[in-house]
Design an enzyme around this catalytic site. Sequence first.
Site, PDB file in Angstrom:
ATOM      1  N   GLY A  38       2.426  -3.206   8.174  1.00 23.26           N
ATOM      2  CA  GLY A  38       2.729  -3.508   9.569  1.00 23.26           C
ATOM      3  C   GLY A  38       4.200  -3.819   9.746  1.00 23.26           C
ATOM      4  O   GLY A  38       4.762  -4.551   8.931  1.00 23.26           O
ATOM      5  N   GLU A  80      -7.592  -6.301   3.076  1.00 25.65           N
ATOM      6  CA  GLU A  80      -7.837  -7.450   2.190  1.00 25.65           C
ATOM      7  C   GLU A  80      -9.153  -7.317   1.434  1.00 25.65           C
ATOM      8  O   GLU A  80      -9.932  -8.262   1.337  1.00 25.65           O
ATOM      9  CB  GLU A  80      -7.825  -8.759   3.012  1.00 25.65           C
ATOM     10  CG  GLU A  80      -6.511  -9.057   3.690  1.00 25.65           C
ATOM     11  CD  GLU A  80      -5.373  -9.304   2.703  1.00 25.65           C
ATOM     12  OE1 GLU A  80      -5.636  -9.856   1.630  1.00 25.65           O
ATOM     13  OE2 GLU A  80      -4.238  -8.914   3.004  1.00 25.65           O
ATOM     14  N   THR A 123       0.818  -1.210   0.000  1.00 29.31           N
ATOM     15  CA  THR A 123       0.000   0.000   0.000  1.00 29.31           C
ATOM     16  C   THR A 123       0.858   1.268   0.000  1.00 29.31           C
ATOM     17  O   THR A 123       1.875   1.336   0.668  1.00 29.31           O
ATOM     18  CB  THR A 123      -0.905  -0.012   1.243  1.00 29.31           C
ATOM     19  OG1 THR A 123      -1.577  -1.259   1.298  1.00 29.31           O
ATOM     20  CG2 THR A 123      -1.932   1.099   1.188  1.00 29.31           C
TER      21      THR A 123
END
Lengths: 743, 743
Positions: free
Chosen positions: A220, A474, A175
């Site tokens: 993350g 997702e 992303t």
Amino acid sequence: MSDPRHPTPLKTINPDLAAERASLPFSPLAITHFLDGGASNTERRRRLESWIIRDPSGVFSNEDNNYMHRTERHTRALAKFVRLVELCRAAGIGSNNESTNANTPKSAIQHIEGEIIASPEFYTLISAISDDPLPPSLHWVMFVPNILTLCDAEQQAHWLPLCRDWKMIGCYAQTELGHGSNIRALETTATFLKESEGGAPGGEWIIHSPTLTSWKFWPGTLGKTANYAMVIARLIDGEKMDRGIHNFLVPLRSTKDHTLLPGVETGDIGPKIGYNNMDNGYARFDSVKIPRRNMAMRFARVDEEGRYERLWVGRRRLLPSYITMMQVRAYIIHSSNEALAMACTIAIRYSAVRRQGYNTDNDDNNEFQVLDYRQQQYRLLPLLAASYAIYFTGRHVLDRLKYIENQLVAGATTITKTVVGDIHATTSALKSFATTFTADGIEDCRKACGGHGFLVCSGLVELSNTYLQSCTVEGDNHMLPQQVIKVLLKLVEKVQSGDVDALKEYAQTDMGYLIEPLQKLVENASVSGTPTKSSFAFPSSATHDHFLDTSMLLVAFQHRTACLLLDVAMQLQSSMEMSSPQQAWNDCLLSMSRASRAHACYLLLRDFSNGLEHERKKGPSSCLGDNEIAVLSQCLTLLALYWMDQHLSDFLQIQCLDSSHIPLLRKALLGVMTKLRPSAVGLCDARDFSDFRLKSALGRYDGDVYPAIINAARNDPLNKESQNGGVGLGYDESLRKLIVGGV
Amino acid sequence: MSDPRHPTPLKTINPDLAAERASLPFSPLAITHFLDGGASNTERRRRLESWIIRDPSGVFSNEDNNYMHRTERHTRALAKFVRLVELCRAAGIGSNNESTNANTPKSAIQHIEGEIIASPEFYTLISAISDDPLPPSLHWVMFVPNILTLCDAEQQAHWLPLCRDWKMIGCYAQTELGHGSNIRALETTATFLKESEGGAPGGEWIIHSPTLTSWKFWPGTLGKTANYAMVIARLIDGEKMDRGIHNFLVPLRSTKDHTLLPGVETGDIGPKIGYNNMDNGYARFDSVKIPRRNMAMRFARVDEEGRYERLWVGRRRLLPSYITMMQVRAYIIHSSNEALAMACTIAIRYSAVRRQGYNTDNDDNNEFQVLDYRQQQYRLLPLLAASYAIYFTGRHVLDRLKYIENQLVAGATTITKTVVGDIHATTSALKSFATTFTADGIEDCRKACGGHGFLVCSGLVELSNTYLQSCTVEGDNHMLPQQVIKVLLKLVEKVQSGDVDALKEYAQTDMGYLIEPLQKLVENASVSGTPTKSSFAFPSSATHDHFLDTSMLLVAFQHRTACLLLDVAMQLQSSMEMSSPQQAWNDCLLSMSRASRAHACYLLLRDFSNGLEHERKKGPSSCLGDNEIAVLSQCLTLLALYWMDQHLSDFLQIQCLDSSHIPLLRKALLGVMTKLRPSAVGLCDARDFSDFRLKSALGRYDGDVYPAIINAARNDPLNKESQNGGVGLGYDESLRKLIVGGV
């Protein structure tokens, strides 16, 4: 069975909870065993949980979670993880793994042998740590699978041992600040530089962030924890051709001292609504050079001259990452059952303990248990039922994906495009519906706790905030229905064209249930512009009992999906006569959501029903006896009635129901709630969540709610900073001026 | 008009936002003036806001809000408040107040003259401080009104000047740990002790917390800020008779040094989902003695011998606090319009700036503005419309309450039980519906921002968390419908009994709209057990245009309430034949919610419609011109269609609509969204929220979203603790062991 998590028996149980437990019509422990897959698994799980609860290091304690600044929480989460690895090493966990991932090439397994995270016991331990998201676990969940899927054998042999030994801690960096799910729009570039043009020997890649919107954002552990990132970037080959999105392994930090490498800037993205243990990060790459072979080269490669070559083409190339994506969705679906069950456990136990409002029917001067109010029942019992439904569906979908994966690995030809499309539609529809339902449900549980539900010590605030991401990651829940409908519309075409061979194949899939109702509908082609009328309807003479007949309810849900789906097909057709395909598609988005939701509801009810039937047939070899199957069947009926009531306009629209049925439906709903009410606390206890995991003053097993709330209040640092007569900084710096000084 | 909040013009505006603003079909500024009540008010408000934004002390800055621990935030909130008082004193605010509360006895006004908080300008300033809840403001909002309402003249003369000068900072201490809205169950005692039995001269009260569940819990500022509490306790008189709940003024802390007084323990209740600036507190009283005259004695008194005497009886006694309660609810309703509008402003501006997904209809390689997706429009535009509807209704309810209050003060007999019951039903229904709708709407706005909506810097997380309490305080939203229905059922009785005189009176009230449809329904008494069928229905030949006819839509909403209400009445009747009254009532709770929601929807749509009609009639003297009224009328139509679609099963149930109408309804909905789409950004701009107040990286006026997000990320302390190559405590304490040490 002894419970090692509580070495000494609990001293007192709140009398209301004790009374609830004394009159249960079934055995919660039997359900616990069923959920764990057998009594011995329950015992093993409890023992593992007790390691965490009773660990002498004290690092796993949750006592001060709610008072910590997020910097402290992140630091503590890392400490928990390292301690967990220590415990596992000491206990030999992972030293003798069977790989849990059948898709993993045999050659790769040797490289991760001894990897503790490959052991299912590791996940039990992670859960036991009160569902605190521990940053490095993403290394195994997102990063290592990517290497396994996209890297060639030589690359795997090189990198996987480093992953196993934690020399390499990786994150998955897709992303970007300006780009989410539309990966075609990603801007980060990986430009090939030949040796002859100044590159390193054999050529190298220049990883670069050309704009602010191209900065990686959200991954993350990218911020502080990871020292490597699998970066998704546009490949510009030696001929300056843009070859689209590929994966590149980019070192971020020194493995010696964790300092950032030249050209790399990373940082944490700042406070989020939840998940604040995790260092979701941003990264900017300023012409960072990496070796040519740091491109993942299983499916495409670039040689030393910068020549690009696709190695696998089409479906075969895409399938593995496609399956991985669906598995992640399936895990999200399945894990929703636990999050929702935790919220229900807290809210239902508290609603049994909390009393409010006098009973005017008798004079005993006791207030009502809040759980006796119809509204509270309507808010909580269907959520409890849904948590079990999602459990059954989650298991079913995971099993089915595992089967498909095994077949693919074995080279079977049975896994056709139709089969893959079907499971894609199933996981997309369920992910979208179940996670929205769960997120809303957790928040409803919080609201159902009234004022005290606002307290962080209720446990519901963090539970909700941590869960919420499931709606967006997702595949955003509002976008996924389009993917569901794309697949289902193909079935509509086959029905319309009467393609018998194709329909035979479809009959074996999750969407097979749509064939028969669709065929009937297509035969009696309806009037254009009016909603499709169901070929199944409740009889006008229906009674209350019809609404307690689960198989009839399921048929209604079946026909509902078929009608709503056909409406989308017809609406698309007629819109396309007037507008562009994209505009027509856009105008149908809302109808697609409805049809996708209907598909998900049917699958959830069907899997719940089939799962119970399966256990019934097993007879004594099932952990579930007749009483347990009976109470779970009540849950199924309740859920079907509840969704029928919640989505009533769908059923009225397709004329499966008419107005006169509504009072019968609602009466049936009240009746089932009355039946299920005495089992509510037991169905929560059956989940066997430890108090340590629930982290809730309101949801404690012993129901001793009020001292727990006061204890949590007293521990707030705001109170501790002011032992001296209760006066704190706020008085010294400000209030004194107002009260004494006279501003 | 110049805007003192932005002394220099903004440098650049995001081109997408600029384009939206260039093509607006109306003037946002005209609507701003309307909302402020005239251009000069807008100017004044902006000037006041600029004081806060540009205050040289810097204490009002919100830059580090999101990174502070709550102890710091509380301390900072107190500093803000004191600075605010300084600013007001310097500017002479409050020195020449007209009291805003007409219920205040003239004699009391002199005691609070010079009270800055009595000035409406003070509220403008409080809002300008970015809606940070500042603890001491509760002193004026909850504590002082209680003295004004419940204390006698001598008590007011004694205490109000202390309140005005901040010698006394008070809180309102009602809720207990074990007892919320059922105040009859409160346990704290105030026991009279005569002088002859060891009390102080003239007797005194012993305030005591007999159990853990009796500890006061939740009152704002009770924990750290307040030095006095108005404690609600059971009065035990000199004859040991329990006289029920009364109010007592209890000193908590020394006014010299703020230390806790003997027998008093208070503290903050710990972290909450929101509102963490505020020291909501707990308090335990261990036989705390207070003078006899610290009991609030306007409506009842106890003499030196402990003899209890009611001074006012019945309705007259209850009305003032009843009116106060309704006013608080009305303020909660009205303030919802701003909270929702802020959320819409953030989400809509961001949706105009954010681009995602390629337009396949043309090849320009630009992604779509997210706001062009139908789903995004369906999620956001009705919320925007509702924010305006709630504004109109909020104003209407506040005005009506003010009128009733003035009439009561003037001793008018026109304010009958019916009138008071009606406004009670109105405020209860609207509070329940509008705050649930707003809370859900703010969260939907957050979700509609996708991934970045999870960032606290979006501004939506805190906006949502702070707002959420509105659903629970002052009557839980799930309990209030019962109060609405109790009132409305009386109207049903009058219609059934054909009581012409009573109905004449009802015709003047908010529920007057129900009389005609109820009369028709009662005439054609329907079949028992089937849902009431509406006497108004859309014609079977209805076209798309019928659904754009707002007056016809309103009629449908009118009949919907009547039918659902009559269903409740009949369901209650038939349940009572089989169960106890309490059980019958309980079984009807879900139907009551539906009927109450229908009442609220109708009132909101009616007030919006009437409000626009009123402005239209004013002609040129209205701030709103034809263009502004046109765009707001589109909002009204959209909202009516949206609620019809959302609550479709109600309309199908009562057969006001049939299946064939559904496509027409949905087509009309898409059509109105298309019309309103170009006005969306302008309708947000019209609210004139400063960036300072919005505190949002996503909702900035200039649309310069991405640098703002990165800036917020970089400022996180987690990044700051690790300037040295980006390595932080987490590495030093834990990760090093994993990577270098090899755990």
